[in-house]
Design a protein around this motif. Structure first.
Motif, mmCIF file in Angstrom:
data_model
loop_
_atom_site.group_PDB
_atom_site.id
_atom_site.type_symbol
_atom_site.label_atom_id
_atom_site.label_comp_id
_atom_site.label_asym_id
_atom_site.label_seq_id
_atom_site.Cartn_x
_atom_site.Cartn_y
_atom_site.Cartn_z
ATOM 1 N N GLN A 35 13.404 5.482 16.978
ATOM 2 C CA GLN A 35 12.037 5.957 17.164
ATOM 3 C C GLN A 35 11.428 6.346 15.824
ATOM 4 O O GLN A 35 12.036 7.046 15.022
ATOM 5 N N GLU A 36 10.204 5.845 15.574
ATOM 6 C CA GLU A 36 9.485 6.122 14.324
ATOM 7 C C GLU A 36 7.991 6.226 14.610
ATOM 8 O O GLU A 36 7.505 5.699 15.592
ATOM 9 N N SER A 37 7.331 6.885 13.720
ATOM 10 C CA SER A 37 5.874 6.879 13.660
ATOM 11 C C SER A 37 5.520 6.743 12.196
ATOM 12 O O SER A 37 6.229 7.264 11.332
ATOM 13 N N TYR A 38 4.449 6.020 11.913
ATOM 14 C CA TYR A 38 4.034 5.984 10.518
ATOM 15 C C TYR A 38 2.536 5.832 10.376
ATOM 16 O O TYR A 38 1.853 5.276 11.224
ATOM 17 N N LEU A 39 2.081 6.386 9.296
ATOM 18 C CA LEU A 39 0.689 6.355 8.887
ATOM 19 C C LEU A 39 0.634 5.483 7.646
ATOM 20 O O LEU A 39 1.479 5.624 6.763
ATOM 21 N N PHE A 40 -0.332 4.563 7.585
ATOM 22 C CA PHE A 40 -0.369 3.677 6.425
ATOM 23 C C PHE A 40 -1.789 3.476 5.902
ATOM 24 O O PHE A 40 -2.765 3.645 6.614
ATOM 25 N N GLN A 41 -1.865 3.120 4.640
ATOM 26 C CA GLN A 41 -3.098 2.718 3.963
ATOM 27 C C GLN A 41 -2.737 1.494 3.147
ATOM 28 O O GLN A 41 -1.971 1.583 2.186
ATOM 29 N N ARG A 42 -3.242 0.339 3.561
ATOM 30 C CA ARG A 42 -2.931 -0.907 2.855
ATOM 31 C C ARG A 42 -3.849 -1.104 1.649
ATOM 32 O O ARG A 42 -4.955 -0.569 1.601
ATOM 33 N N GLY A 79 -4.056 2.964 9.266
ATOM 34 C CA GLY A 79 -3.665 3.040 10.657
ATOM 35 C C GLY A 79 -2.470 3.908 10.927
ATOM 36 O O GLY A 79 -1.896 4.522 10.030
ATOM 37 N N VAL A 80 -2.133 3.922 12.221
ATOM 38 C CA VAL A 80 -0.993 4.674 12.740
ATOM 39 C C VAL A 80 -0.210 3.735 13.651
ATOM 40 O O VAL A 80 -0.805 3.010 14.450
ATOM 41 N N ALA A 119 10.993 -0.978 19.205
ATOM 42 C CA ALA A 119 9.829 -1.824 19.481
ATOM 43 C C ALA A 119 8.537 -1.028 19.335
ATOM 44 O O ALA A 119 8.481 0.156 19.691
ATOM 45 N N HIS A 120 7.503 -1.680 18.826
ATOM 46 C CA HIS A 120 6.189 -1.046 18.739
ATOM 47 C C HIS A 120 5.716 -0.668 20.136
ATOM 48 O O HIS A 120 5.864 -1.447 21.073
ATOM 49 N N ARG A 121 5.112 0.526 20.274
ATOM 50 C CA ARG A 121 4.550 0.954 21.550
ATOM 51 C C ARG A 121 3.037 1.145 21.457
ATOM 52 O O ARG A 121 2.330 1.050 22.434
ATOM 53 N N GLY A 122 2.542 1.452 20.260
ATOM 54 C CA GLY A 122 1.106 1.605 20.084
ATOM 55 C C GLY A 122 0.726 1.570 18.622
ATOM 56 O O GLY A 122 1.534 1.909 17.754
ATOM 57 N N GLU A 123 -0.502 1.108 18.363
ATOM 58 C CA GLU A 123 -1.008 1.153 16.993
ATOM 59 C C GLU A 123 -2.522 1.233 17.010
ATOM 60 O O GLU A 123 -3.181 0.710 17.905
ATOM 61 N N ILE A 124 -3.029 1.929 16.023
ATOM 62 C CA ILE A 124 -4.468 2.067 15.810
ATOM 63 C C ILE A 124 -4.725 1.658 14.376
ATOM 64 O O ILE A 124 -4.068 2.165 13.458
ATOM 65 N N LYS A 125 -5.657 0.721 14.179
ATOM 66 C CA LYS A 125 -5.992 0.275 12.825
ATOM 67 C C LYS A 125 -7.496 0.395 12.614
ATOM 68 O O LYS A 125 -8.286 0.181 13.536
ATOM 69 N N LEU A 126 -7.877 0.706 11.397
ATOM 70 C CA LEU A 126 -9.273 0.759 10.973
ATOM 71 C C LEU A 126 -9.396 -0.119 9.741
ATOM 72 O O LEU A 126 -8.734 0.124 8.731
ATOM 73 N N GLY A 129 0.837 -1.206 0.000
ATOM 74 C CA GLY A 129 0.000 0.000 0.000
ATOM 75 C C GLY A 129 0.862 1.242 0.000
ATOM 76 O O GLY A 129 1.869 1.308 -0.690
ATOM 77 N N SER A 130 0.481 2.213 0.819
ATOM 78 C CA SER A 130 1.262 3.447 0.907
ATOM 79 C C SER A 130 1.430 3.825 2.372
ATOM 80 O O SER A 130 0.613 3.469 3.219
ATOM 81 N N HIS A 131 2.510 4.565 2.652
ATOM 82 C CA HIS A 131 2.738 4.994 4.018
ATOM 83 C C HIS A 131 3.609 6.236 4.079
ATOM 84 O O HIS A 131 4.328 6.558 3.139
ATOM 85 N N VAL A 132 3.493 6.910 5.211
ATOM 86 C CA VAL A 132 4.333 8.057 5.528
ATOM 87 C C VAL A 132 5.077 7.692 6.801
ATOM 88 O O VAL A 132 4.461 7.396 7.830
ATOM 89 N N LEU A 133 6.383 7.681 6.736
ATOM 90 C CA LEU A 133 7.236 7.295 7.853
ATOM 91 C C LEU A 133 7.951 8.526 8.375
ATOM 92 O O LEU A 133 8.559 9.270 7.602
ATOM 93 N N LEU A 134 7.880 8.726 9.692
ATOM 94 C CA LEU A 134 8.588 9.831 10.349
ATOM 95 C C LEU A 134 9.619 9.208 11.273
ATOM 96 O O LEU A 134 9.268 8.432 12.171
#
Length: 98
Positions: free
Chosen positions: A43-50, A56-57, A65-72, A32-37
């Motif tokens: 340390q990273e954060s990313y927004l994705f659309q599969r 999700g975020v 290590a992953h610390r949190g994620e939100i998926k829709l 899909g597509s994503h924006v990686l910060l």
């Protein structure tokens, strides 16, 4: 700044910080597509659309290590997962589709 196409003509744009390390990556890949910060250390954060419709975020801590994620999901199910320092899930909330 660097703009590129991979072998399948999928685009990416990379923005580097003053030290030359990638800080922001906008990319389309097979998933899909994503924006990686990227921040300090790992340390990273990313927004994705599969491609399957899930978006999700993801929040990644300084040790990588992953610390949190939100998926829709495309069906409207929301899944929130919180992880410990080592990336092991400790809490998950699922909100069913409306």
């Amino acid at each position: 700044m660097r703009a590129a196409l991979d072998g399948a003509a999928r685009p990416s744009v990379t923005l580097a910080g003053p030290e030359g390390e990638p800080r922001v990556v906008i990319e389309v890949d097979v998933k899909g597509s994503h924006v990686l910060l990227r921040g300090p250390a790992k340390q990273e954060s990313y927004l994705f659309q599969r491609t399957d419709g899930t978006s999700g975020v993801v929040l990644v801590g300084p040790n990588g290590a992953h610390r949190g994620e939100i998926k829709l999901t495309k069906e409207g199910v929301v899944d929130v997962t919180l992880f410990d320092r080592d990336g092991k899930p400790v809490t998950e909330f699922v909100v069913p589709k409306p």
